[in-house]
Design an enzyme around this catalytic site. Sequence first.
Site, short mmCIF file in Angstrom:
data_model
loop_
_atom_site.label_atom_id
_atom_site.label_comp_id
_atom_site.label_asym_id
_atom_site.label_seq_id
_atom_site.Cartn_x
_atom_site.Cartn_y
_atom_site.Cartn_z
N ASN A 6 11.49 -2.57 1.02
CA ASN A 6 10.10 -2.34 1.40
C ASN A 6 9.50 -3.70 1.75
OD1 ASN A 6 7.39 -1.78 1.59
ND2 ASN A 6 7.12 -1.18 -0.56
N TRP A 7 9.25 -3.89 3.01
CA TRP A 7 8.74 -5.19 3.47
C TRP A 7 7.24 -5.34 3.28
CZ3 TRP A 7 11.61 -6.40 8.76
CH2 TRP A 7 12.93 -6.79 8.47
N LYS A 8 6.58 -4.29 2.83
CA LYS A 8 5.13 -4.34 2.58
C LYS A 8 4.43 -4.95 3.80
CE LYS A 8 6.19 -4.27 -2.27
NZ LYS A 8 5.83 -4.58 -3.64
N HIS A 26 3.73 5.03 -2.62
CA HIS A 26 3.99 3.73 -3.26
C HIS A 26 2.81 3.34 -4.16
CE1 HIS A 26 4.63 -0.57 -3.80
NE2 HIS A 26 5.91 -0.29 -3.60
N GLU A 79 1.25 0.69 -4.54
CA GLU A 79 0.17 -0.08 -3.89
C GLU A 79 -0.74 0.84 -3.08
OE1 GLU A 79 2.82 -2.98 -2.23
OE2 GLU A 79 3.24 -3.65 -4.27
N GLU A 91 9.47 3.24 -9.81
CA GLU A 91 9.02 1.85 -9.77
C GLU A 91 7.94 1.65 -10.83
OE1 GLU A 91 9.92 0.05 -5.62
OE2 GLU A 91 7.96 0.97 -5.52
N GLY A 105 6.86 -6.99 -8.39
CA GLY A 105 6.38 -8.32 -8.01
C GLY A 105 6.10 -9.24 -9.19
N SER A 150 11.21 -5.77 -9.02
CA SER A 150 11.89 -7.05 -9.28
C SER A 150 13.41 -6.94 -9.25
CB SER A 150 11.40 -7.66 -10.60
OG SER A 150 10.01 -7.95 -10.52
N GLY A 162 11.52 -5.05 -2.99
CA GLY A 162 10.41 -5.68 -2.29
C GLY A 162 10.79 -7.09 -1.88
N GLY A 163 10.36 -8.07 -2.65
CA GLY A 163 10.52 -9.48 -2.31
C GLY A 163 11.93 -9.87 -1.88
#
Length: 249
Positions: free
Chosen positions: A10-12, A92, A94, A163, A169, A209, A230-231
């Site tokens: 997920n590149w957000k 998601h 967010e 998640e 994150g 993470s 994510g990251g």
Amino acid sequence: MARAKLISGNWKMYKSVAETKAFLAAVTVRSAEFRGTELLIFPQAPLLPLLKDSGIAFGPQSVYWEEKGAFTGEISPVLARELGCTYALAGHSERRQFFGETNESAAKRALATHAFGMKSVFCLGEMLAERDAGRTFDVLKAQCAPLFAAAKSCPEGFSMAYEPVWAIGTGRTATAAQAQEAHAFLRGLVKGAWGADGAERVRLLYGGSVKPENAKELMSQADVDGVLVGGASLEPASFLAIAAASKGC
Ligand code: 13P
């Protein structure tokens, strides 16, 4: 039945056009390494066409549940399909935290994804205060309820991504045991709602993470069928290292 692992990123709200092209060039050079592994990226919507023919599946971070209409800011599932998307994220955390996504709207988006010919990755997970209060299972159950109420059986190719919000994150990954416990609970919920066949077929991804260092242990758990990263999905090296970690799990 063995469920094929799904390695998704997920590149957000990250990456420019140039950065996306650089990522794809770096991954394509190493395509032999991930042959046979299902890779999937959720970029910002305007970047979607760049992923066509990359060998990586792709989809938007959210779709609306209508085909078209006066819904400013939303993405049509028909348009996503037309662009070659085969997946879409739904619900998601967010979107839930910052944009008013509810259990009901997340379920509608997920089911529309399937209705319009794609596969959904339905996200859910508890907040830290909810975990600390011993309410994790209650929260997961409530998050799934509208989905189970609206669909009689497990849609073909349906995935859920567990998640825990406290792991997103933060560098604080759930332990493999915590992930397995939540996933086993979710598979049980799916079994109750959609039967044994649905529970066998549904893929349960872990997110929060995920890094090359912890991916193998997480994916070695019986009910962890892949990851939503994510990251660490932003760099080709770490994303491919996570994909490599899935081999043999
Ligand atoms: P991180 O891997 O950066 O914790 O993000 C997880 C996530 O939200 C994926 O959807």
